[in-house]
Design an enzyme around this catalytic site. Sequence first.
Site, short mmCIF file in Angstrom:
data_model
loop_
_atom_site.label_atom_id
_atom_site.label_comp_id
_atom_site.label_asym_id
_atom_site.label_seq_id
_atom_site.Cartn_x
_atom_site.Cartn_y
_atom_site.Cartn_z
N GLY A 50 73.92 -29.33 -37.57
CA GLY A 50 72.54 -28.75 -37.59
C GLY A 50 71.47 -28.99 -36.01
O GLY A 50 71.13 -29.07 -35.59
N ALA A 114 77.12 -25.16 -43.55
CA ALA A 114 77.42 -26.55 -43.51
C ALA A 114 77.59 -27.06 -44.20
O ALA A 114 78.17 -27.80 -44.79
CB ALA A 114 76.22 -27.08 -42.65
N LEU A 141 70.11 -31.03 -41.01
CA LEU A 141 70.00 -29.62 -41.76
C LEU A 141 68.14 -29.74 -42.11
O LEU A 141 68.15 -30.91 -43.00
CB LEU A 141 70.76 -29.09 -42.67
CG LEU A 141 72.72 -29.41 -42.48
CD1 LEU A 141 72.99 -28.78 -43.54
CD2 LEU A 141 72.38 -28.09 -40.95
N TYR A 237 54.04 -33.88 -48.99
CA TYR A 237 55.05 -34.21 -47.99
C TYR A 237 56.01 -35.34 -48.85
O TYR A 237 57.12 -35.67 -49.66
CB TYR A 237 55.17 -34.08 -46.34
CG TYR A 237 56.98 -34.40 -45.55
CD1 TYR A 237 57.34 -32.95 -45.40
CD2 TYR A 237 56.83 -35.41 -45.96
CE1 TYR A 237 58.41 -33.31 -44.62
CE2 TYR A 237 58.70 -35.46 -45.33
CZ TYR A 237 59.39 -34.11 -44.81
OH TYR A 237 59.97 -33.71 -44.22
P1 NAD Z 1 65.12 -27.00 -37.39
O1 NAD Z 1 64.44 -25.73 -38.37
O2 NAD Z 1 64.60 -27.32 -35.99
O3 NAD Z 1 66.85 -27.58 -37.40
C1 NAD Z 1 67.97 -27.08 -38.41
C2 NAD Z 1 69.21 -26.91 -37.93
O4 NAD Z 1 70.19 -26.91 -39.53
C3 NAD Z 1 69.88 -26.18 -37.42
O5 NAD Z 1 70.50 -26.45 -36.20
C4 NAD Z 1 69.98 -24.48 -38.11
O6 NAD Z 1 70.51 -23.77 -37.65
C5 NAD Z 1 71.00 -25.67 -39.58
N1 NAD Z 1 71.42 -25.06 -40.47
C6 NAD Z 1 69.74 -24.26 -41.17
N2 NAD Z 1 71.13 -24.23 -42.70
C7 NAD Z 1 72.02 -24.62 -41.97
C8 NAD Z 1 73.12 -24.17 -42.77
N3 NAD Z 1 72.79 -23.97 -44.16
N4 NAD Z 1 74.13 -24.77 -42.62
C9 NAD Z 1 74.57 -24.41 -41.14
N5 NAD Z 1 73.50 -24.36 -40.51
C10 NAD Z 1 72.22 -24.92 -40.77
O7 NAD Z 1 64.60 -28.63 -37.90
P2 NAD Z 1 64.17 -29.60 -37.00
O8 NAD Z 1 62.51 -29.75 -37.96
O9 NAD Z 1 64.88 -30.35 -36.30
O10 NAD Z 1 64.97 -30.71 -39.31
C11 NAD Z 1 66.15 -31.58 -38.66
C12 NAD Z 1 66.07 -32.63 -39.60
O11 NAD Z 1 64.39 -33.47 -39.02
C13 NAD Z 1 65.42 -32.25 -41.00
O12 NAD Z 1 66.07 -33.07 -42.05
C14 NAD Z 1 64.13 -32.56 -40.93
O13 NAD Z 1 63.31 -32.79 -42.42
C15 NAD Z 1 64.26 -34.17 -40.11
N6 NAD Z 1 62.62 -33.74 -39.37
C16 NAD Z 1 61.82 -33.29 -39.24
C17 NAD Z 1 60.68 -33.39 -38.69
C18 NAD Z 1 59.40 -32.20 -38.43
O14 NAD Z 1 58.67 -32.63 -37.56
N7 NAD Z 1 60.17 -30.90 -37.60
C19 NAD Z 1 59.90 -35.45 -38.54
C20 NAD Z 1 60.77 -36.05 -39.62
C21 NAD Z 1 62.16 -35.36 -39.87
#
Ligand code: NAD
Length: 397
Positions: A50, A114, A141, A237
């Site tokens: 990801g 992935a 992811l 959430y």
């Molecule tokens: P994002 O949408 O920016 O990134 C998601 C990534 O996953 C991308 O690189 C995308 O290409 C990849 N991806 C999605 N489906 C895929 C697949 N089938 N195969 C390969 N790659 C795939 O998301 P984010 O906000 O950076 O989230 C990443 C993690 O961080 C998650 O687990 C999310 O719950 C966690 N998180 C996010 C936040 C927030 O506020 N954004 C806060 C805390 C934790």
Amino acid sequence: MVIAPKTKGFICLTAHPQGCAVNVRRQIEHVRAHSEAFSPGRVRNALVIGATTGYGLASALCAGFGCNAHVLGIGFEKNAQRGRTATAGFYNAEAWLCEARKAGLQAHVIMGDAFSDGVKQLACAYMAEYMGKIDLVIYSLAAPVRIHPETGARLQSVIKPIGAPYVSKSVRLPDGEVVTVELQPADEAEVESTVAVMGGDDWRRWIDALTARELLSDDALTLAYSYIGPELTHPIYRDGTIGKAKEDLKATADRMLAQPGLPDAYISVNKALVTQASSAIPVVPLYISMLARVMEARGTQEGCIEQMTRLFGRLSASPPLTDAQGCIRMDDLEMAPDVQQEITRRWAAVDSQNIRELADLEGYQTDFLRLFGFMVDGVDYEADVSELACEDGMTLV
Ligand code: NAD
């Protein structure tokens, strides 16, 4: 082509290559300016699942440009075709790989699903041939759908409360009206499929695939990202479908940590901020824009790269510092009592008249468009640019 934003609901259908490249270069500059806190030699080879947007991209940039590690990233992005731009993550990956080459760093990206066995095998083959033992695996992811590798079932992740409807204030974008939304609870099948998509099963499959091929170093560390947040978002959430998936992720980490022969596995609880994933969660954009205003006033506001440079700094301690539940808390500044008291006060008061005063709605909308390379300073949006990204250093599945 001349590329302008084309938004639909909480997604933007276009992306700007130069804007994405500037975003990536700014993140790299930030890493370079803050990497003195990273432990030299701790990360030599990293796998980031990801890695093309949000927290995963920032992690990959920290590993590469902050630790000089060889980084393999996995993302699910598309290059431009027939007059459509590439996805922002594709342009991000192009810019990352280009900057890595310039800096003499090794990096590669596999664009594919992935969740599939095929991508895991391909990644393992790359690591075995070009990287050697991996000492850091980041699982970042955020996916709406997973095709189960064994059953072929198409599982969907939904963001819903559990048990009872959830009534809350929310912001309607782009006009900024504060509205009341009522979100219906998930049924059991929806909870189960959300856990199957966003829980720990796939993370564990990655670790098992790496372990089976003896690709992990003895001191390997693996991290997955989670979120907790304040009580006001708990129904959608922490206590909702996605929270169940995150519980499963934590249980997966605990099981790995307890099992000899597996890498040390931790959950890093990160801050809420604007990414493609978080903008899809109902209610959360109002919270994030309010949080930004409150944290900006205190000088504690952070984006993905600030969070991840701080996280990489903490990885120098072995084992990393955790809370009583064993989680690394990167949401410490968000959850500071004075910040949350102020949010509670503003949340009760916010309406369509005062939202721009109580929340940084403009900043939210700018940050959202920036994810796609728009509204980035220094980019000429009138210019005719090539929408096709260079695929050097990528394997497209
Ligand atoms: P994002 O949408 O920016 O990134 C998601 C990534 O996953 C991308 O690189 C995308 O290409 C990849 N991806 C999605 N489906 C895929 C697949 N089938 N195969 C390969 N790659 C795939 O998301 P984010 O906000 O950076 O989230 C990443 C993690 O961080 C998650 O687990 C999310 O719950 C966690 N998180 C996010 C936040 C927030 O506020 N954004 C806060 C805390 C934790």
